[in-house]
Design an enzyme around this catalytic site. Structure first.
Site, PDB file in Angstrom:
ATOM      1  N   SER A   1     -13.060  10.254  -0.391  1.00 34.00           N
ATOM      2  CA  SER A   1     -12.334  11.511  -0.551  1.00 34.00           C
ATOM      3  C   SER A   1     -11.055  11.259  -1.351  1.00 34.00           C
ATOM      4  O   SER A   1     -11.128  10.815  -2.501  1.00 34.00           O
ATOM      5  CB  SER A   1     -12.074  12.131   0.815  1.00 34.00           C
ATOM      6  OG  SER A   1     -11.694  13.477   0.697  1.00 34.00           O
TER       7      SER A   1
ATOM      8  N   TYR B   1      -6.548   4.790   1.817  1.00 36.83           N
ATOM      9  CA  TYR B   1      -6.621   6.246   1.698  1.00 36.83           C
ATOM     10  C   TYR B   1      -5.376   6.774   0.982  1.00 36.83           C
ATOM     11  O   TYR B   1      -5.440   7.260  -0.119  1.00 36.83           O
ATOM     12  CB  TYR B   1      -6.784   6.885   3.073  1.00 36.83           C
ATOM     13  CG  TYR B   1      -7.000   8.386   3.009  1.00 36.83           C
ATOM     14  CD1 TYR B   1      -8.236   8.899   2.641  1.00 36.83           C
ATOM     15  CD2 TYR B   1      -5.968   9.273   3.304  1.00 36.83           C
ATOM     16  CE1 TYR B   1      -8.439  10.276   2.560  1.00 36.83           C
ATOM     17  CE2 TYR B   1      -6.167  10.641   3.231  1.00 36.83           C
ATOM     18  CZ  TYR B   1      -7.402  11.140   2.859  1.00 36.83           C
ATOM     19  OH  TYR B   1      -7.590  12.496   2.776  1.00 36.83           O
TER      20      TYR B   1
ATOM     21  N   HIS C   1     -19.589  16.191   3.066  1.00 36.82           N
ATOM     22  CA  HIS C   1     -18.442  15.319   2.850  1.00 36.82           C
ATOM     23  C   HIS C   1     -18.423  14.143   3.825  1.00 36.82           C
ATOM     24  O   HIS C   1     -17.678  13.194   3.623  1.00 36.82           O
ATOM     25  CB  HIS C   1     -17.162  16.142   2.983  1.00 36.82           C
ATOM     26  CG  HIS C   1     -15.967  15.495   2.367  1.00 36.82           C
ATOM     27  ND1 HIS C   1     -15.908  15.144   1.030  1.00 36.82           N
ATOM     28  CD2 HIS C   1     -14.771  15.113   2.900  1.00 36.82           C
ATOM     29  CE1 HIS C   1     -14.742  14.595   0.776  1.00 36.82           C
ATOM     30  NE2 HIS C   1     -14.033  14.555   1.889  1.00 36.82           N
TER      31      HIS C   1
ATOM     32  N   ASP D   1     -21.871  18.684  -0.444  1.00 42.27           N
ATOM     33  CA  ASP D   1     -20.445  18.484  -0.194  1.00 42.27           C
ATOM     34  C   ASP D   1     -19.687  19.687  -0.741  1.00 42.27           C
ATOM     35  O   ASP D   1     -19.499  19.821  -1.950  1.00 42.27           O
ATOM     36  CB  ASP D   1     -19.960  17.200  -0.862  1.00 42.27           C
ATOM     37  CG  ASP D   1     -18.540  16.822  -0.445  1.00 42.27           C
ATOM     38  OD1 ASP D   1     -17.840  17.701   0.108  1.00 42.27           O
ATOM     39  OD2 ASP D   1     -18.135  15.670  -0.663  1.00 42.27           O
TER      40      ASP D   1
END
Length: 726
Positions: free
Chosen positions: A568, A488, A686, A651
């Site tokens: 993301s 991430y 999302h 989203d």
């Protein structure tokens, strides 16, 4: 409550049969893909002397509003579905994943009055169900079943909060994955849903008044229908809704119309006297703090923290003595006390430690502090003077969460999970220091069959970075194996051990899972975050690339067997590293990623992300962003690995136009290369609120895709072996 925290030519490309090559399994079957036509428009803007082409800007348009985009989505999905349908192990992944999702799971209970509220999923329910017990050992009683709200299971129970006495529950309804909420109220004794309805709530908590007459919430002004899923979010304000009245009568409590970019969220103190207002502009936990005395009609607002420079989390108060967790003068956080009646120097209660303080709470007369030591949880207890009392024993390497409570009750609950176990829910008594099991899930495998370990590697600049590895104990680790590397690296969010059925399916099928704790996250406090954002963002990509190189160097895998996944901000990560090192990866899964770094701040919540990414309209930031923006750094005739992009039509966090433009650019850049496909879910957002069946379908497609291109030899017996259920 923790604050809540984008002239015309048509391109029709025939992709020649992709043969078994260096990045593909010898068992890969030949296929022929014809990508849908994608118009390229002559859109070029000069920014700081740089001519920036944006030929697919039309794909930013809302799929619900623009027929051209809608037709493109339909055509792309058709191509992707045809390809996925011929993957040899797709059904095997789906079958095993269904088994691994099929376990009973609970949320950490919340006590209100004499009632205990929690969610439960019996295994394959699309949405978890809210239950209540009257007393700790009372009979479980169903309160809210969102599975009855829609035929496709895409309407979800979002935030929920019982009133202080447990009489009411206010809850958010999430439709099709959007961030918008409709808040309703029910009577916890009868289950009757009241007529109350609050709309246009977003990025909000639900905070009940002490007298249970109503609740505080945050909302934006009502958007037009055309802008509901794309317009920037501004003018966030706090309102009070009184039970039994229409929303039109809700009282405006706090707003800052002269500063429309601020987010404002409220929290009611444990004694019910004060409303704490947290105000900030971006994603950083840097708050201005305003105090409102709820016992005084038309009370004056008191700004007790004037500069948005630090993180502040309210823990509890004794009159005007407030306890906080903060990173003020402590990058890895500490506990302090503040007298709000006579603002002066802070009193330090628990000093900053070498470990990172992740969370804290006061339960009874005890401080319970959750630390991260090399990205693993440990829990320490203190009295309110800061005297160390002990630790709470945890089962092993994993992540602990929960411990909510207040100073009037010694009872609290927490959960513990790891990669190979969803773990249990525990009840903890702060007076005795004793834990007991509240709920223990039954799972479709034996956790002892899987190894979880931590390794460290050096990044490009010599920084030491941790990484978790998970695999079956009987896996032949003397030779390289198909490996999935996940990361991430942003927004101060640590990547901690957690149970994910999709990951366990990959491991169960014979793969290795690697989760890298790269910079930009919060594993080592503010310095670790700062080292991976703004002008330092390249460190994040270097860390992730170094993680892949370490796995190859140590013989865990090869570049023909290494896949990468991120969602993301992690989708941005995957897009950037694949552009920078296409030779390193066999396949890639960028999910709901931020792909256009020059326009991310123009849509919905994108404007908040400038804390991590910078401002595209500032030259220094522009040059940094342009250098790594996934959409802008795709080069023609480069052999990019097979890529399956995933996004969703609803989203409104990272608008799907990011993924649309990115995959269109990939398909144009190397039309005769590896498959570059996009899977676009309908009535999904999302990620939060996504039905279980849609999760299983999506992850089965994703993991069958990377299994195919990493050469995974899926075991013939893919269903649960007799006696394996733990």
């Amino acid at each position: 409550m923790r604050r809540v925290l984008l002239c015309l030519t048509a391109l029709s490309v025939a992709v020649s049969p992709f043969a078994v090559a260096a990045q593909q399994s010898s068992s890969a079957s030949a296929a022929r893909i014809t990508y849908p036509p994608t118009a390229r428009e002559n859109v070029v803007e000069t920014q700081f002397g740089v001519a920036v082409a944006d030929p697919y800007r039309w794909l930013e348009n809302d799929v619900r509003q623009d027929p051209r985009v809608r037709d493109w989505v339909t055509a792309q999905n058709a191509v992707t579905n045809r390809f996925l349908a011929q993957l040899p192990h797709r059904d095997a992944f789906r079958a095993r994943m269904r088994e691994l999702y099929d376990y009973e799971r609970f949320s950490v209970p919340q006590k209100a009055g004499s009632r205990y509220f929690y969610t439960r999923n019996d295994g394959l329910q699309n949405q978890s169900v809210l239950y209540v017990r009257d007393g700790l050992n009372g009979q479980q009683r169903l309160l809210i079943d969102p599975n009855t709200w829609s035929q496709d299971g895409a309407t979800a129970l979002a935030e929920w909060e019982p009133s202080k006495d447990g009489h009411y529950v206010a809850y958010g309804v999430q439709e099709g994955g959007t961030d918008w909420r409709v808040i309703r109220v029910l009577d916890a004794a009868t289950g009757r849903v009241l007529d109350d309805e609050v709309r246009w709530a977003k990025f909000t908590g639900i905070e009940w008044a002490k007298d249970n007459s109503g609740f505080f919430y945050s909302r934006f002004p009502e958007p037009t229908a055309a802008q509901q899923f794309q317009s920037t979010n501004e003018n966030h304000a706090i309102y009070f809704h009184r039970i039994g009245t229409p929303q039109a009568e809700d009282r405006l409590v706090f707003a800052q119309p002269d500063r429309p970019r601020l987010s404002n969220n409220g929290e009611v103190t444990d004694d019910g006297r004060w409303l704490i207002v947290y105000s900030n502009e971006g994603t950083d936990a840097r708050y201005e703090i305003t105090l409102i005395d709820l016992t005084q009609p038309n009370a004056q607002l008191r700004r007790i923290v004037a500069a948005a420079e630090n993180d502040w989390t309210y823990l509890g108060n004794q009159g005007t003595r407030f306890y906080w967790q903060t990173n003020k003068d402590a990058p890895r956080q500490r506990i302090v006390a503040m007298d709000v009646a006579n603002l002066g120097a802070l009193t330090e209660i628990v000093a900053e430690d070498a470990a990172t303080l992740q969370g804290a709470s006061i339960v009874g007369d005890r401080l319970i502090l959750r630390y991260l030591a090399d990205a693993k949880s440990e829990v320490r207890t203190f009295d309110l003077t800061g005297r160390r009392l002990g630790t709470i024993a945890l089962p092993g390497i994993g992540q602990v969460s929960g411990f909510s409570g207040d100073m009037s009750d010694s009872e609290t609950f927490y959960s513990f999970a790891s990669f190979n176990s969803p773990g249990a829910i525990y009840r903890y008594d702060s007076r005795t220091g004793q834990s007991s099991v509240f709920a223990q899930p039954e799972i479709a495998f034996d956790p002892a069959r899987y190894e979880v370990r931590q390794v460290f590697f050096n990044s490009k600049d010599g920084t030491r970075v941790p990484m978790f590895l998970v695999h079956r104990r009987d896996l032949d680790t003397s030779r390289p194996q198909p490996t999935l590397l996940y990361g991430y690296g942003g927004f101060n969010a640590p990547e901690l051990p957690r149970y994910q059925p999709k990951w366990m399916t990959w491991v169960d099928m014979g793969g290795v899972l690697a989760v890298a704790n790269i910079r930009g996250g919060g594993e080592y406090g503010q310095a670790w975050h700062d080292a991976g954002r703004l002008a330092n963002k390249q460190n994040v990509f270097d860390d992730f690339i170094s993680a892949g190189e370490h796995l190859i160097r140590e013989g865990v895998t090869t570049n023909r067997q290494l896949a990468v996944e991120g969602r993301s901000n992690g989708g941005l990560l995957v897009g950037a590293v694949v552009n920078q090192r296409p030779d390193l990866f066999a396949a890639a899964l960028p999910t709901v990623g931020v792909m256009d770094m020059l326009r991310f701040d123009r849509f919905t919540a994108g404007r908040y992300w400038v804390d991590d990414y910078g401002y595209p309209n500032r030259e220094a930031d522009f040059r940094t962003l342009y250098a790594y923006s996934p959409y802008h750094n795709i080069r023609p005739n480069v052999s990019y690995p097979p890529i399956l992009v995933t996004t969703a039509d609803t989203d409104d966090r990272v608008v799907p136009g990011h993924s649309f433009k990115y995959v269109a650019a990939l398909q144009h850049a190397n039309p005769n290369g590896n498959p570059h496909l996009i899977r676009i879910e309908t009535r999904a957002g999302h990620g939060s609120g996504k039905p279980t069946d849609k999760q299983i379908e999506e992850y089965s497609d994703m993991y069958a895709f990377i299994a195919h291109f990493t050469g995974m030899a899926v075991p013939a017996a893919t269903t649960r072996r007799a006696g394996e259920r733990g």
